[in-house]
Design a protein around this motif. Structure first.
Motif, PDB file in Angstrom:
ATOM      1  N   ALA A 183       0.835  -1.203   0.000  1.00 31.32           N
ATOM      2  CA  ALA A 183       0.000   0.000   0.000  1.00 31.32           C
ATOM      3  C   ALA A 183       0.870   1.252   0.000  1.00 31.32           C
ATOM      4  CB  ALA A 183      -0.926  -0.007   1.216  1.00 31.32           C
ATOM      5  N   ARG A 184       1.938   1.237   0.782  1.00 30.92           N
ATOM      6  CA  ARG A 184       2.840   2.386   0.839  1.00 30.92           C
ATOM      7  C   ARG A 184       3.547   2.584  -0.503  1.00 30.92           C
ATOM      8  NH1 ARG A 184       4.696   4.850   5.460  1.00 30.92           N
ATOM      9  NH2 ARG A 184       4.002   3.076   6.719  1.00 30.92           N
ATOM     10  N   ALA A 185       3.934   1.487  -1.146  1.00 32.28           N
ATOM     11  CA  ALA A 185       4.594   1.581  -2.453  1.00 32.28           C
ATOM     12  C   ALA A 185       3.636   2.145  -3.503  1.00 32.28           C
ATOM     13  CB  ALA A 185       5.100   0.208  -2.877  1.00 32.28           C
ATOM     14  N   ALA A 186       2.371   1.701  -3.466  1.00 33.20           N
ATOM     15  CA  ALA A 186       1.379   2.208  -4.420  1.00 33.20           C
ATOM     16  C   ALA A 186       1.138   3.694  -4.203  1.00 33.20           C
ATOM     17  CB  ALA A 186       0.073   1.425  -4.282  1.00 33.20           C
ATOM     18  N   LEU A 187       1.037   4.121  -2.949  1.00 36.67           N
ATOM     19  CA  LEU A 187       0.839   5.540  -2.645  1.00 36.67           C
ATOM     20  C   LEU A 187       2.026   6.378  -3.107  1.00 36.67           C
ATOM     21  CD1 LEU A 187      -0.817   5.539   0.907  1.00 36.67           C
ATOM     22  CD2 LEU A 187      -1.734   6.587  -1.171  1.00 36.67           C
ATOM     23  N   THR A 188       3.224   5.861  -2.917  1.00 34.51           N
ATOM     24  CA  THR A 188       4.421   6.590  -3.349  1.00 34.51           C
ATOM     25  C   THR A 188       4.401   6.810  -4.865  1.00 34.51           C
ATOM     26  OG1 THR A 188       5.709   5.640  -1.538  1.00 34.51           O
ATOM     27  CG2 THR A 188       6.946   6.559  -3.389  1.00 34.51           C
ATOM     28  N   LYS A 189       3.992   5.800  -5.595  1.00 33.87           N
ATOM     29  CA  LYS A 189       3.910   5.920  -7.052  1.00 33.87           C
ATOM     30  C   LYS A 189       2.839   6.914  -7.461  1.00 33.87           C
ATOM     31  CE  LYS A 189       3.692   3.074 -11.227  1.00 33.87           C
ATOM     32  NZ  LYS A 189       3.591   1.688 -11.769  1.00 33.87           N
ATOM     33  N   LEU A 190       1.699   6.900  -6.775  1.00 33.43           N
ATOM     34  CA  LEU A 190       0.578   7.777  -7.124  1.00 33.43           C
ATOM     35  C   LEU A 190       0.827   9.233  -6.715  1.00 33.43           C
ATOM     36  CD1 LEU A 190      -2.339   5.402  -6.066  1.00 33.43           C
ATOM     37  CD2 LEU A 190      -1.949   6.256  -8.392  1.00 33.43           C
ATOM     38  N   ARG A 191       1.491   9.440  -5.586  1.00 31.40           N
ATOM     39  CA  ARG A 191       1.677  10.803  -5.071  1.00 31.40           C
ATOM     40  C   ARG A 191       2.963  11.466  -5.563  1.00 31.40           C
ATOM     41  NH1 ARG A 191      -2.699   9.681  -4.794  1.00 31.40           N
ATOM     42  NH2 ARG A 191      -3.978   9.281  -2.944  1.00 31.40           N
ATOM     43  N   GLY A 192       3.919  10.654  -6.028  1.00 29.97           N
ATOM     44  CA  GLY A 192       5.129  11.228  -6.587  1.00 29.97           C
ATOM     45  C   GLY A 192       6.227  11.513  -5.594  1.00 29.97           C
ATOM     46  N   CYS A 193       5.970  11.348  -4.297  1.00 32.40           N
ATOM     47  CA  CYS A 193       7.026  11.541  -3.295  1.00 32.40           C
ATOM     48  C   CYS A 193       6.693  10.738  -2.055  1.00 32.40           C
ATOM     49  CB  CYS A 193       7.216  13.017  -2.953  1.00 32.40           C
ATOM     50  SG  CYS A 193       5.823  13.760  -2.105  1.00 32.40           S
ATOM     51  N   SER A 194       7.707  10.279  -1.389  1.00 32.12           N
ATOM     52  CA  SER A 194       7.518   9.411  -0.231  1.00 32.12           C
ATOM     53  C   SER A 194       6.920  10.157   0.956  1.00 32.12           C
ATOM     54  CB  SER A 194       8.848   8.774   0.168  1.00 32.12           C
ATOM     55  OG  SER A 194       9.811   9.776   0.451  1.00 32.12           O
ATOM     56  N   GLU A 195       7.191  11.494   1.056  1.00 31.55           N
ATOM     57  CA  GLU A 195       6.661  12.256   2.184  1.00 31.55           C
ATOM     58  C   GLU A 195       5.133  12.248   2.188  1.00 31.55           C
ATOM     59  OE1 GLU A 195      10.759  13.450   1.432  1.00 31.55           O
ATOM     60  OE2 GLU A 195       8.982  13.356   0.144  1.00 31.55           O
ATOM     61  N   LYS A 196       4.537  12.563   1.054  1.00 38.76           N
ATOM     62  CA  LYS A 196       3.078  12.555   0.959  1.00 38.76           C
ATOM     63  C   LYS A 196       2.527  11.152   1.184  1.00 38.76           C
ATOM     64  CE  LYS A 196       2.282  16.461  -2.175  1.00 38.76           C
ATOM     65  NZ  LYS A 196       1.704  16.870  -3.484  1.00 38.76           N
ATOM     66  N   ALA A 197       3.191  10.173   0.597  1.00 35.53           N
ATOM     67  CA  ALA A 197       2.731   8.797   0.725  1.00 35.53           C
ATOM     68  C   ALA A 197       2.777   8.343   2.186  1.00 35.53           C
ATOM     69  CB  ALA A 197       3.575   7.872  -0.144  1.00 35.53           C
ATOM     70  N   ASN A 198       3.862   8.672   2.874  1.00 35.36           N
ATOM     71  CA  ASN A 198       4.000   8.266   4.268  1.00 35.36           C
ATOM     72  C   ASN A 198       2.968   8.946   5.161  1.00 35.36           C
ATOM     73  OD1 ASN A 198       6.159   6.551   3.755  1.00 35.36           O
ATOM     74  ND2 ASN A 198       7.700   8.159   4.077  1.00 35.36           N
ATOM     75  N   ALA A 199       2.707  10.229   4.890  1.00 32.78           N
ATOM     76  CA  ALA A 199       1.710  10.958   5.679  1.00 32.78           C
ATOM     77  C   ALA A 199       0.330  10.339   5.488  1.00 32.78           C
ATOM     78  CB  ALA A 199       1.707  12.433   5.278  1.00 32.78           C
ATOM     79  N   GLU A 200      -0.004  10.019   4.248  1.00 30.50           N
ATOM     80  CA  GLU A 200      -1.308   9.424   3.963  1.00 30.50           C
ATOM     81  C   GLU A 200      -1.404   8.021   4.556  1.00 30.50           C
ATOM     82  OE1 GLU A 200      -4.108   8.941  -0.018  1.00 30.50           O
ATOM     83  OE2 GLU A 200      -2.494  10.433   0.026  1.00 30.50           O
ATOM     84  N   MET A 201      -0.293   7.288   4.482  1.00 31.71           N
ATOM     85  CA  MET A 201      -0.269   5.932   5.029  1.00 31.71           C
ATOM     86  C   MET A 201      -0.406   5.969   6.548  1.00 31.71           C
ATOM     87  SD  MET A 201      -0.017   2.857   3.736  1.00 31.71           S
ATOM     88  CE  MET A 201      -0.946   1.865   4.913  1.00 31.71           C
ATOM     89  N   ASP A 202       0.251   6.892   7.191  1.00 31.13           N
ATOM     90  CA  ASP A 202       0.144   7.024   8.642  1.00 31.13           C
ATOM     91  C   ASP A 202      -1.292   7.343   9.058  1.00 31.13           C
ATOM     92  OD1 ASP A 202       2.832   6.538   8.844  1.00 31.13           O
ATOM     93  OD2 ASP A 202       3.419   8.652   9.065  1.00 31.13           O
ATOM     94  N   HIS A 203      -1.958   8.185   8.254  1.00 30.05           N
ATOM     95  CA  HIS A 203      -3.358   8.517   8.538  1.00 30.05           C
ATOM     96  C   HIS A 203      -4.232   7.269   8.430  1.00 30.05           C
ATOM     97  CE1 HIS A 203      -7.004  10.914   8.732  1.00 30.05           C
ATOM     98  NE2 HIS A 203      -7.446  10.294   7.647  1.00 30.05           N
ATOM     99  N   MET A 204      -4.000   6.449   7.422  1.00 30.29           N
ATOM    100  CA  MET A 204      -4.768   5.205   7.256  1.00 30.29           C
ATOM    101  C   MET A 204      -4.528   4.260   8.431  1.00 30.29           C
ATOM    102  SD  MET A 204      -4.114   4.614   3.156  1.00 30.29           S
ATOM    103  CE  MET A 204      -4.797   2.958   3.143  1.00 30.29           C
ATOM    104  N   ILE A 205      -3.277   4.191   8.902  1.00 27.53           N
ATOM    105  CA  ILE A 205      -2.966   3.309  10.025  1.00 27.53           C
ATOM    106  C   ILE A 205      -3.679   3.778  11.292  1.00 27.53           C
ATOM    107  CG2 ILE A 205      -1.101   2.538  11.543  1.00 27.53           C
ATOM    108  CD1 ILE A 205       0.763   2.663   9.095  1.00 27.53           C
ATOM    109  N   LYS A 206      -3.675   5.092  11.535  1.00 24.73           N
ATOM    110  CA  LYS A 206      -4.363   5.630  12.710  1.00 24.73           C
ATOM    111  C   LYS A 206      -5.860   5.364  12.651  1.00 24.73           C
ATOM    112  CE  LYS A 206      -1.043   9.369  13.588  1.00 24.73           C
ATOM    113  NZ  LYS A 206      -0.840  10.841  13.593  1.00 24.73           N
ATOM    114  N   GLU A 207      -6.436   5.564  11.479  1.00 26.62           N
ATOM    115  CA  GLU A 207      -7.871   5.330  11.327  1.00 26.62           C
ATOM    116  C   GLU A 207      -8.215   3.874  11.553  1.00 26.62           C
ATOM    117  OE1 GLU A 207     -10.342   7.313  11.038  1.00 26.62           O
ATOM    118  OE2 GLU A 207      -9.158   9.154  10.955  1.00 26.62           O
ATOM    119  N   ARG A 208      -7.365   2.999  11.038  1.00 25.47           N
ATOM    120  CA  ARG A 208      -7.638   1.568  11.199  1.00 25.47           C
ATOM    121  C   ARG A 208      -7.491   1.152  12.666  1.00 25.47           C
ATOM    122  NH1 ARG A 208      -4.536  -3.494   8.261  1.00 25.47           N
ATOM    123  NH2 ARG A 208      -5.527  -5.118   9.507  1.00 25.47           N
ATOM    124  N   THR A 209      -6.517   1.737  13.344  1.00 27.68           N
ATOM    125  CA  THR A 209      -6.316   1.435  14.756  1.00 27.68           C
ATOM    126  C   THR A 209      -7.527   1.859  15.579  1.00 27.68           C
ATOM    127  OG1 THR A 209      -3.933   1.766  14.498  1.00 27.68           O
ATOM    128  CG2 THR A 209      -4.809   1.806  16.748  1.00 27.68           C
TER     129      THR A 209
END
Length: 478
Positions: free
Chosen positions: A219-245
């Protein structure tokens, strides 16, 4: 694809990366356009095919041809969410090209009227899958800031497909040479091939990879490809993890929970109601029988009028894109339904006056003008909003099953209109469209009372607001 495909497009907002743009285009060309083309195809070719010697079809068979698409679409729509949850959004779209190619081939060959009908049903099944998986995929891969605009792209490409079907089926073109109609129905092979080839370069939905497959790394790799940078991807991924928790222990919602939990049940009612507003308002009566409707109001060049309505539909859907995130989904839905009601009055009046006094030539101008205004208001409201809101009011743990039911409801309502319009028109003419006026009024009240605003809100916030709303009695937005 190499790393260049994940970089932001030059001269545009950094939100838009090559990977995101290509993924959206592959989904809407291979799914949404197909649905639109198949929807518009029968409106222009019905009379031509009825008179073809190999078919020798009557009104009953022609009605079955029109209904074949929603019959197949209903089956496909009910299957879409389950298949997309099982194999993924990307593979679902890829496999869906098989029934699309088979159905298109059967119609293009058209050995007889029954083979043609089977082709319509099979292609309808593929269209049903498309209407379920395409909005889901493009919503899940898009940043929150552009979800509204991206969500409308699905409806925009549907209207573009309808217009292309109208243009290619224009009377003089359709009769240009004997084999033309075979090519006309074979045309959808092109977008199917386009999607089949380019899907290999598109990332899977990050939401599906994380929530359904529990693969945070993919999921993180797909977000990185879609967003163009790891910073945005990581921020979005962290938000998904918090929501799931923060969610309950059960990751995926069951069918029983979808109906038993007040918040999910109420969100489902909103989704089903919006799908009913889109289809029961009579849009497919206009699209499938536009030439006949214009003829009943005294208009001579019915093919031209039909093409004009198709073009207006495309333009206004495009216009609705910036309005979506400025005025909001709820406001546009209310505006659209109000304008459709006023337009139906004009269509009904023109037919009523022409039936009583055929020498009143001005009725044709009133008919095409009010039909165009109907298309305008449909495009900015019920045409675009329902698909977008359904993707926004459910989280990934329930979106697949809920989308399955909403898409099934959409196709059921589509089928009801396709089957009943001719009978209603014969029984009520020239007052048929006063009935559709009443339907629009019902859904206007429904939207006003129960549909919340979702503009520029994360899915999780929308779901929390719907949960709070569902606990009220009555559960209005006020």
């Amino acid at each position: 694809m190499d790393s260049r495909d994940t970089t932001p497009l030059v001269g545009t907002d950094k939100t838009w990366t090559c990977s995101l743009v290509m993924s959206i285009s592959v989904a809407i060309v291979g799914c949404s356009f197909q649905f639109g083309y198949q929807t518009g195809a029968m409106g222009m070719t019905q009379e031509f095919l009825k008179n073809a010697s190999r078919f020798d079809a009557d009104d009953v068979v022609a009605s079955l041809w029109v209904s074949g698409l929603p019959i197949g679409g209903l089956i496909g729509g009910l299957s879409a969410g389950v298949i997309a949850d099982k194999v993924g959004r990307k593979k679902c779209m890829l496999l869906n090209n098989i029934p699309m190619l088979v159905g298109t081939g059967l119609m293009a060959v058209g050995i007889n009227k029954w083979v043609f009908l089977i082709g319509r049903i099979v292609a309808g099944f593929a269209c049903g899958i498309s209407t379920g998986v395409a909005p889901m995929y493009i919503s899940e891969i898009s940043p929150v800031s552009v979800k509204g605009s991206v969500g409308v792209s699905h409806q925009f490409m549907i209207t573009f497909g309808i217009m292309v079907a109208f243009l290619l089926g224009y009377g003089n073109i359709l009769n240009s040479f004997p084999l033309y109609w075979h090519l006309y129905f074979a045309f959808p092979l092109l977008p199917a091939i386009y999607q089949t080839i380019l899907l290999a370069f598109c990332p899977e939905s990050p939401n599906w990879l994380y929530y359904n497959k529990e693969r945070e790394d993919l999921a993180r790799a797909a977000l990185t490809k879609l967003r163009g940078c790891s910073e945005k991807a990581n921020a979005e991924m962290d938000h998904m993890i918090k929501e799931r928790t923060a969610e309950r222990d059960s990751i995926m919602v069951t069918w029983g929970e979808l109906f038993s939990m007040p918040n999910l049940r109420f969100a489902l009612i909103i989704g089903l109601g919006l799908q009913g507003a889109q289809q029961l308002s009579g849009i497919n009566a206009i699209l499938n029988y536009a030439p006949e409707i214009f003829k009943n109001a005294g208009f001579d060049d019915t093919d031209l009028a039909t093409v004009i309505t198709g073009a207006i539909n495309v333009v206004m859907t495009f216009v609705s894109v910036p309005l979506m995130d400025k005025l909001g989904r709820r406001a546009l839905m209310l505006l659209g339904l109000s304008g459709m009601m006023a337009s139906y009055v004009g269509v009904a009046v023109s037919q009523h006056i022409y039936a009583a006094s055929p020498d009143q030539t001005w009725t044709s101008s009133l008919s095409i003008t009010t039909t165009i205004t109907f298309i305008v208001f449909f495009a900015i409201g019920p045409g675009s909003i329902p698909w977008l809101i359904v993707a926004e009011i459910f989280t990934s743990d329930s979106r697949g099953k809920a989308s399955c039911l909403c898409v099934g409801a959409n196709w059921t309502c589509n089928l009801i209109v396709c089957i009943t319009y001719k009978y209603l028109d014969n029984a009520l003419k020239p007052n048929t469209f006063f009935l559709y006026f009443g339907v629009c009024l019902f859904f206007l009240i429904f939207t006003f009372l129960f549909v919340p605003e979702t503009k520029r809100k994360p899915v999780e916030q929308i779901c929390r607001e719907i949960r709070d709303q569902s606990l009220k009695c009555p559960p209005t937005v006020f």
